[in-house]
Design a protein around this motif. Sequence first.
Motif, short mmCIF file in Angstrom:
data_model
loop_
_atom_site.label_atom_id
_atom_site.label_comp_id
_atom_site.label_asym_id
_atom_site.label_seq_id
_atom_site.Cartn_x
_atom_site.Cartn_y
_atom_site.Cartn_z
N TYR A 35 22.32 14.82 40.44
CA TYR A 35 22.22 15.70 41.69
C TYR A 35 21.94 14.78 42.78
O TYR A 35 22.33 14.92 43.72
N SER A 105 21.54 23.89 43.79
CA SER A 105 22.26 23.70 42.40
C SER A 105 21.20 24.39 41.35
O SER A 105 20.13 24.74 41.67
N ARG A 178 22.33 18.64 32.07
CA ARG A 178 23.39 17.77 32.78
C ARG A 178 22.60 16.45 33.03
O ARG A 178 23.21 15.35 32.81
N TYR A 182 24.13 13.07 31.36
CA TYR A 182 24.38 11.84 32.13
C TYR A 182 23.70 10.29 31.81
O TYR A 182 24.31 9.22 31.77
N SER A 239 31.33 17.93 44.39
CA SER A 239 31.15 18.25 43.05
C SER A 239 32.00 17.50 42.01
O SER A 239 31.51 17.10 41.08
N ASN A 240 33.44 17.62 42.24
CA ASN A 240 34.41 16.97 41.16
C ASN A 240 34.21 15.63 41.09
O ASN A 240 34.45 14.99 40.12
N TYR A 242 31.58 13.79 41.07
CA TYR A 242 30.39 13.64 39.90
C TYR A 242 30.69 14.44 38.66
O TYR A 242 30.19 13.81 37.66
N THR A 243 31.09 15.60 38.65
CA THR A 243 31.18 16.37 37.36
C THR A 243 32.29 16.03 36.72
O THR A 243 32.65 16.40 35.62
N ILE A 246 31.07 13.83 34.40
CA ILE A 246 30.13 14.48 33.52
C ILE A 246 30.95 15.24 32.65
O ILE A 246 30.92 15.29 31.39
#
Length: 262
Positions: A35, A105, A178, A182, A239-240, A242-243, A246
């Motif tokens: 985050y 978030s 998350r 991570y 978002s994509n 970093y996710t 993940i």
Amino acid sequence: MRHIARLFWILLLVCLSPLALGERLRLVSDDWAPYVYQHDGQPRGIDYEVTNQVFARLGVEVEWQFLPWKRCLVMIEQGLADGILDIFQTESRQPYLIYAQEPMSEVEFVLFQASARRHAVTQLQDLAGLTVGTSPGYAYGDTFNGATYFTREAAPTHEANFGKLVLGRIDLAITDRRVGRYLLHQLGMQRQVEELPLVISRQTQYLGLVRKPGREELAAAFAEELRRFKQEPAYAAISNHYTGDIGNILNAVEQQESSTAR
């Protein structure tokens, strides 16, 4: 109508906020990847990038400082910083903190255990007699925080908690799902530590601003612009970024769980 609403909030900010006079907004947070965190001394993270983008659109300059979470809370309470990122809403903070009401978030607190020392935990009462690693200043929910039948032992960092877990100095560790996944990937500990399915609590994270003249208007303008930004491709791209990583971590964890299931 969208353009009119946006113009309204910007004009309100310019007219009423002392930040419009060139004041720099100082925000604090701790390392809470993915985050908000530091990598090679540079701030990163989903909520960090989104916050910067929204404030840039409002014409507000931001300065970041990373500190242990408990110290961040003290600085906010004493008015030594202007705001704090990814904080939960609590009644006790209302006298000195204003929240931008659009969430940044959501987090989901779960337990992690050492693969070599598993525990049959399917409900909170199963923690009886165990020691759970926590982080100073974190709010895990009233039920968890108020329980008296297990021991909570704080560590200075999430990394320290996972280290204590592997060494057998604590029985379990609690953190956001998350964040935990991570961190395990970053530490190369996916085979040593595993996640339990029990969800301790779900919480929503916000931007909080210290109560000063003009801050309520700034919080409202931030929330309005954040809602708008969430509808744009730029938000999905952040978002994509970093996710996506993940997602690879989650796939690896799921494969590991299926191969080690009892």
